[in-house]
Write an enzyme that holds these catalytic residues in place. Sequence first.
Site, mmCIF file in Angstrom:
data_model
loop_
_atom_site.group_PDB
_atom_site.id
_atom_site.type_symbol
_atom_site.label_atom_id
_atom_site.label_comp_id
_atom_site.label_asym_id
_atom_site.label_seq_id
_atom_site.Cartn_x
_atom_site.Cartn_y
_atom_site.Cartn_z
ATOM 1 N N LYS A 210 0.840 -1.198 0.000
ATOM 2 C CA LYS A 210 0.000 0.000 0.000
ATOM 3 C C LYS A 210 0.876 1.249 0.000
ATOM 4 O O LYS A 210 0.691 2.156 -0.788
ATOM 5 C CB LYS A 210 -0.918 -0.035 1.225
ATOM 6 N N GLU A 216 10.384 -4.682 4.715
ATOM 7 C CA GLU A 216 10.482 -6.076 4.260
ATOM 8 C C GLU A 216 10.220 -6.172 2.759
ATOM 9 O O GLU A 216 10.966 -6.820 2.010
ATOM 10 C CB GLU A 216 9.455 -6.956 4.993
ATOM 11 N N GLY A 271 -4.918 -2.029 4.826
ATOM 12 C CA GLY A 271 -4.131 -3.170 4.341
ATOM 13 C C GLY A 271 -4.817 -4.500 4.602
ATOM 14 O O GLY A 271 -4.903 -5.370 3.732
ATOM 15 N N ARG A 272 -5.328 -4.662 5.811
ATOM 16 C CA ARG A 272 -5.937 -5.954 6.176
ATOM 17 C C ARG A 272 -7.338 -6.125 5.603
ATOM 18 O O ARG A 272 -7.984 -7.142 5.829
ATOM 19 C CB ARG A 272 -5.927 -6.117 7.697
ATOM 20 N N GLU A 357 -5.045 -6.825 14.516
ATOM 21 C CA GLU A 357 -4.530 -5.504 14.156
ATOM 22 C C GLU A 357 -5.685 -4.491 14.210
ATOM 23 O O GLU A 357 -5.473 -3.306 14.421
ATOM 24 C CB GLU A 357 -3.875 -5.527 12.768
ATOM 25 N N HIS A 388 -5.698 -33.540 16.832
ATOM 26 C CA HIS A 388 -4.605 -34.391 17.316
ATOM 27 C C HIS A 388 -3.466 -33.548 17.870
ATOM 28 O O HIS A 388 -2.343 -34.016 18.008
ATOM 29 C CB HIS A 388 -4.128 -35.295 16.184
ATOM 30 N N LYS A 508 9.212 -0.853 14.460
ATOM 31 C CA LYS A 508 9.811 -0.538 13.152
ATOM 32 C C LYS A 508 10.898 0.526 13.312
ATOM 33 O O LYS A 508 11.981 0.422 12.739
ATOM 34 C CB LYS A 508 8.750 0.022 12.198
#
Length: 545
Positions: A210, A216, A271-272, A357, A388, A508
Amino acid sequence: MTVNRLPLKQLSAWRALTEHSQVISQTSLKTMFGVESRRGARFVVKEPGIYFDYSKNLITGETIRLLIALAEESGLPSRIEAMFRAEKINITEDRAVLHVALRAPREEVIMLDGENVVPGVHGVLDRMADFSSRVRSGDWKGYTGKPVRNIINIGIGGSDLGPVMAFEALRHYSARNLKFHFISNIDGTDFAEATHGLDPAETLILVCSKTFTTLETMTNARTARRWLVDALGSEESVRNHFVAVSTNADEVSKFGIDTDNMFGFWDWVGGRYSMDSAIGLSTMIAIGPQNFRAMLDGFRSMDEHFRRTPFERNIPVLMGLLSVWYAGFFGAETLAVLPYDQYLKRFPAYLQQLTMESNGKQTTLDGRRVDYQTSAVFWGEPGTNGQHSFYQLLHQGTRLIPCDFIGFCRSLNPIGDHHDLLMANVFAQAEALAFGKSADQVREEGTPDWLVPHRTFEGNRPSNTFLLDELTPQALGMLVAMYEHSVFTQGVIWQVNSFDQWGVELGKVLAKNIAPELDTANSTVLRHDSSTNALIDHYRSRKTA
Ligand code: F6P
């Protein structure tokens, strides 16, 4: 901007719920099902393609009445309208919250700052469709003239989790001649493994961000660019192999991607909440434009349901209110999402960002510190694998963990009796959690007395069950929008801004400061706390050992 509303705990519905929760604590699901034979049909919402059973929750009709009163008193109806009408409800960033516009039909009008945003949405969708079709048909060629066989999506957070989840969820519909890879982590291993054995000449790289400034993503994008240019021997090759998805055309140009090769979106898409924007380009390339539009239709149908259905039958509202109920009155810390479909293996990870978030907040819209719990920790694994692994704790642990079971009536891969066996486990787990197995039952089975407590299941553990017809693109859209709006509902009740994420900033900034200090040639005196200083020292002394 300040928002004045009565603190949550002073609302009369909250006070009534506090008292009412004492009553509910005295009863049990077994008793409630015992006295009301139709309970399993009463607390159910049926909508086309989805059956939502919330009867196995610690609730009565009175609970739902009070929770809905809480929603009303919290102003949920007007907040929903405010979102759909493009008011700038993301007050800390002064932005509208308009992911619902991403799935609005062409003819809809949604005005923001004097402009209808819908034509822009469809303009991008049309360009995406054109581009995707060219890649899928082999018409889009790489620098050396080869068609694309590999697609790499580089992004992180909302620019990765949605695309990965959707690709996995809809893999059944995907073009099998194309291979999809996702690189998110700044750890070089992610890049190395994703590109291992790939021919750059056949690889298309989608850089999704965005902001187009995320450390990253930009680091991975630069590495990818080097990988490509080194192999193909020309900077010119970038044009054929790199595409950007972003809101930031300036940064895209600075990186060296022609804005002709850019698909845009807008600051009003969080973003999400962006997997159905251009961020979903990899999804569209995988499943084709028609299936992508079917997914948007699914989103849209849930948007309409959320906006127009009375709260008593409104699936995301009921889900959101139940989460508030357990966090606020039963000390529930977490919520398990348990999809019984292998294709939904990344769905819990996707929901982690969406939910945590959004509502992992401690400050109300008017700047107060909350005095109640907000978002639960979301987690989960597909069934039956989870059974399990961690279900022991769900059944006999000391914590109350509400569960969302998600299953499909028809399998996309009907093989023998696999699907019936899978679904038998959904129903069995929800039943076991709710009703358990009493000490008397265990004893009657001949269990020796000393073993009885170990083999007893208290039950009374709440769950929702969602049954969808089939995992189609439309069903996926519906499912995602359902959680988006449940998150919205919770945020309104908790009086937090579900659409900012200031909590990710500090780390950050600190990492940016620390990065140069890790260079062994850097002799500046470390000025952190003694623990951080020692860790950095140790790392520096060992990194080249
Ligand atoms: O750091 C969190 C975050 O800002 C998320 O909200 C977002 O989805 C992610 O980083 C990636 O951001 P971008 O798409 O701008 O690279």
